[in-house]
Design a protein around this motif. Sequence first.
Motif, PDB file in Angstrom:
ATOM      1  N   PRO A 279       0.823  -1.224   0.000  1.00  9.25           N
ATOM      2  CA  PRO A 279       0.000   0.000   0.000  1.00  9.25           C
ATOM      3  C   PRO A 279       0.850   1.264   0.000  1.00  9.25           C
ATOM      4  CG  PRO A 279      -0.784  -1.567   1.653  1.00  9.25           C
ATOM      5  CD  PRO A 279       0.530  -2.094   1.153  1.00  9.25           C
ATOM      6  N   ALA A 280       0.267   2.345  -0.504  1.00  7.28           N
ATOM      7  CA  ALA A 280       0.981   3.628  -0.588  1.00  7.28           C
ATOM      8  C   ALA A 280       1.490   4.070   0.771  1.00  7.28           C
ATOM      9  CB  ALA A 280       0.071   4.697  -1.189  1.00  7.28           C
ATOM     10  N   PRO A 288      10.472   3.498   4.511  1.00  9.96           N
ATOM     11  CA  PRO A 288       9.619   2.961   3.447  1.00  9.96           C
ATOM     12  C   PRO A 288       9.819   1.462   3.214  1.00  9.96           C
ATOM     13  CG  PRO A 288      11.447   4.194   2.509  1.00  9.96           C
ATOM     14  CD  PRO A 288      11.512   4.409   3.994  1.00  9.96           C
ATOM     15  N   ALA A 289       8.757   0.823   2.762  1.00 11.75           N
ATOM     16  CA  ALA A 289       8.855  -0.559   2.311  1.00 11.75           C
ATOM     17  C   ALA A 289       9.945  -0.660   1.251  1.00 11.75           C
ATOM     18  CB  ALA A 289       7.517  -1.014   1.739  1.00 11.75           C
ATOM     19  N   GLY A 290      10.705  -1.738   1.289  1.00 14.94           N
ATOM     20  CA  GLY A 290      11.825  -1.918   0.362  1.00 14.94           C
ATOM     21  C   GLY A 290      13.162  -1.497   0.933  1.00 14.94           C
ATOM     22  N   SER A 291      13.164  -0.932   2.150  1.00 17.61           N
ATOM     23  CA  SER A 291      14.421  -0.521   2.790  1.00 17.61           C
ATOM     24  C   SER A 291      15.257  -1.742   3.166  1.00 17.61           C
ATOM     25  CB  SER A 291      14.132   0.303   4.039  1.00 17.61           C
ATOM     26  OG  SER A 291      13.496   1.513   3.727  1.00 17.61           O
TER      27      SER A 291
END
Length: 313
Positions: A279-280, A288-291
Motif C-alpha cells: 500500500p501507498a 519505506p517498504a523496500g528498505s
Amino acid sequence: MPLQTLPLPPSELGESPFWHPVEKALYWCDIQGQVVHVWEPDSGRHRQWSMPSEPGCCAPIAGGGLVIGLRNGLYRLDTAKDSGGPTALTCLALLPPEQHDTAVLRLNDGRCDTAGRFWAGSVIAPRTAPNAALWCLQADASSATGYSLRHMAGDNFTANGLAFSPDNRTMYWSNTPEHRIDQFDFEVTTGAITNRRPWVQFDRKVEGQPYGGRPDGAAVDVEGNYWVAMYEGACVLQLSPAGEVLQRIAVPVQCPTMVCFGGKDLRTLFITSARAGRPAQEQQAATPAGSMFSLQAGVGGLPVNFFALVNRK
C-alpha cells in the motif's frame, strides 16, 4: 546495537543478499526492479547493474564476478563492467523449456554450497500448479558447455529459504505460500538430496486474526540456527535446529524478504525487504517498504560460498 536502516534506495523486491569477504561489500538483487546492487559500507560507494529480466538470486564466483539466476537460465555477470546488459553477461546454462516455461516461471531464491555448486529455486505465477522447482548448476569439464544443470526437486509454488547446515548434512528449502519449511538430507560430495520432510509449518493467514507471516529467504549461523525473514509478518525469526523459535526480531516494514550475515566478523545481520505491491502508506512511510536494515546478531554466520567455474586443462 539496535536495528539500523541503511542509506540505500528502497528495492521493489530486495532479495539474495550476500557479504563479499574480499571486497568487504554487500551484494543483493532487486528482482522486480531488474537490478543487481553492491554497496561498500566503509566508503559508501554504491553500484548497480541493469538486467534484461528479473535477477532472482546471485552468488560470488571464485575468480571474480557473479553467477546470477535470470528468468530463463544461469548467467555470469562481469562486475568489472560499469553497467549490465549483453556485454556484461555470459550464459552458463539455459533452463529446459519443457520443464521451465518462462511465461509463468522465473528463478527466485538461491545460493552456492561449499562444493561450489549454485542452487536456485523457481516461482510460478499464477499459482495454478506447484510446478516451481529446484535446480543445481555445477562445473562439468566433460560437458560441451563446461557446466551441467540438474533438476533436483519440485512440488513447490514459490521456492525460498534455501540454506545448508554447518555440518553439510541438511538442506533447507521452503514453500512460501504453503507456509512450510522442508528439510532434505544432503550429501555434499555428490550434491544428492534425499528424505524430504516437513520441518516447520507456520499458521496461514486468517481474516481478523493476528498473522505472523510466511517464510521467505534465510541464512544459517555457526551454531546451526536458521534465521528466516517472515514476509508480511514484519519480523525475522531465529529458529533452533529443532525448529523452535529462539528469537523474534521486529522490523519496521511489513515484508522483510531475506537475511544474510556479513561484516568483518560475520556477526552483522543484513535484511532486505519489498515495496512492490504494498500500500501507498507503506511505500511512503518514514521507513519505506523496500528498505534494507542491519543489526548485530550476537552470533556469527556462515560465510558465503563461491561458485566454482569450470577448469579446462
